[in-house]
Design a protein around this motif. Structure first.
Motif, PDB file in Angstrom:
ATOM      1  N   SER A  21       0.794  -1.232   0.000  1.00  0.00           N
ATOM      2  CA  SER A  21       0.000   0.000   0.000  1.00  0.00           C
ATOM      3  C   SER A  21       0.823   1.278   0.000  1.00  0.00           C
ATOM      4  O   SER A  21       0.577   2.178  -0.812  1.00  0.00           O
ATOM      5  N   ALA A  75      -3.726   1.814   8.998  1.00  0.00           N
ATOM      6  CA  ALA A  75      -3.163   0.511   8.642  1.00  0.00           C
ATOM      7  C   ALA A  75      -2.792  -0.302   9.878  1.00  0.00           C
ATOM      8  O   ALA A  75      -1.863  -1.115   9.853  1.00  0.00           O
ATOM      9  N   GLU A  98      -7.919  -0.054   6.752  1.00  0.00           N
ATOM     10  CA  GLU A  98      -7.607  -1.430   6.359  1.00  0.00           C
ATOM     11  C   GLU A  98      -8.796  -2.349   6.594  1.00  0.00           C
ATOM     12  O   GLU A  98      -9.715  -2.041   7.350  1.00  0.00           O
TER      13      GLU A  98
END
Length: 321
Positions: A21, A75, A98
């Protein structure tokens, strides 16, 4: 008001942000990664230096309230998604969180309400919705390549990992459940994207191998709002690795994996047709592109939002009722 450029901050710059990512935020047009945060400060500093990020923090509140950060990518493990999302919403900043979206459906709804009240968009990192291979599957389905869709079968099993016992992914209070929550959620979400929402679920869960506290097998049946039926089997203590979905229609079927990169197979009266795609270097990048385009008003619309992400949590919750 549309942004000219989206300046991102990452909360939780761990392993998933190294390749999957993080670099995407720097490579997408009209996007920039300007700050990262990790509770262990020297690791945040190391990440920032290696990836050319101007700022790093060891406190999430400082990153969220940084006036040079326009949008937040969360995240971290699911146990902190709700907390950080609500804080970011109150700061008026768009959120990309996420998957799975939160520990459970109720937490997802709290996040949705907070973002609605603050007037900020909420996106969820079910990035397969934007990958070319799944867009092709949706195109084939929409064009009736297999006729009327009748049912879908998911079979996903893999060999047990020896190093999982202490991993957060199998600690329900941190992850929401076991590997079904971590990996099975991708399949449930992509089926939502391809076939529409699931309305009813009957499931069974167990811990057969006893390698950790969370469940290691989940089986169930479900019915989509459209009337399509589905069955799924996920086992994480089997003898080999298998990942296959079959969507069966009145005139053919589609066969594909969720997590792998095997060719998509279309089987109908014309025989078997293969569709092959390269896996993106940064798998989040196609979805991040749609988010940035939506935020900057340059044409794109993200197909993975809080509403769709919450549906996947709701389905997973029902497997455990």
């Amino acid at each position: 008001m549309k942004m000219k450029k989206v300046r991102w901050g990452i909360i939780g710059c761990g392993d998933v942000t190294e390749v999957k990512s993080g670099p995407a935020f720097q490579k997408v047009e009209n996007s920039e990664l300007v700050a990262v945060m990790r509770r262990t400060g020297h690791l945040a500093k190391d990440y920032a230096e290696r990836h050319g990020v101007p700022k790093w923090y060891d406190d999430a509140d400082n990153l969220i309230n940084d006036p040079e950060v326009d949008a937040i990518y969360i995240a971290t493990p699911p146990s902190s998604h709700k907390e950080y999302a609500i804080k970011a919403a109150k700061a008026g900043k768009p959120i990309y969180v996420e998957k799975p979206m939160a520990l459970n459906f109720d937490e997802c709804n709290e996040m949705i309400v907070a973002c609605k009240e603050a007037g900020v968009p909420l996106y969820v990192a079910y990035y397969r919705r934007a990958m070319p291979r799944f867009l092709k599957i949706k195109e084939l389905l929409d064009n009736n390549a297999i006729g009327e869709i009748r049912f879908v079968i998911t079979t996903q099993y893999q060999r047990p990992s020896e190093d999982l016992q202490d991993a957060w992914r199998v600690q329900p209070e941190i992850s929401g459940g076991g590997l079904f929550f971590d990996m099975g959620s991708h399949t449930l979400d992509i089926l939502d994207f391809l076939l529409g929402p699931i309305r009813e679920v009957k499931g069974f869960t167990a811990n057969q191998a006893g390698n950790y506290r969370a469940e290691d097998i989940v089986t169930g049946a479900y019915v989509f709002e459209s009337g399509i039926h589905g069955t799924g089997n996920w086992c994480f203590s089997a003898y080999e690795d298998v990942d296959v979905n079959e969507i069966i229609g009145s005139e053919g079927k589609l066969t594909f994996s969720t997590l792998g990169n095997e060719p998509v197979l279309l089987t109908n009266s014309d025989g078997i047709t293969e569709f092959t795609y390269e896996m993106p270097e940064h798998v989040h990048q196609p979805l991040v592109e749609t988010i940035v385009e939506e935020l900057t008003g340059t044409g794109g619309v993200c197909q993975s939002n809080g509403t769709s992400g919450a549906r996947t949590n709701m389905v997973m919750d029902k497997f455990f009722v």
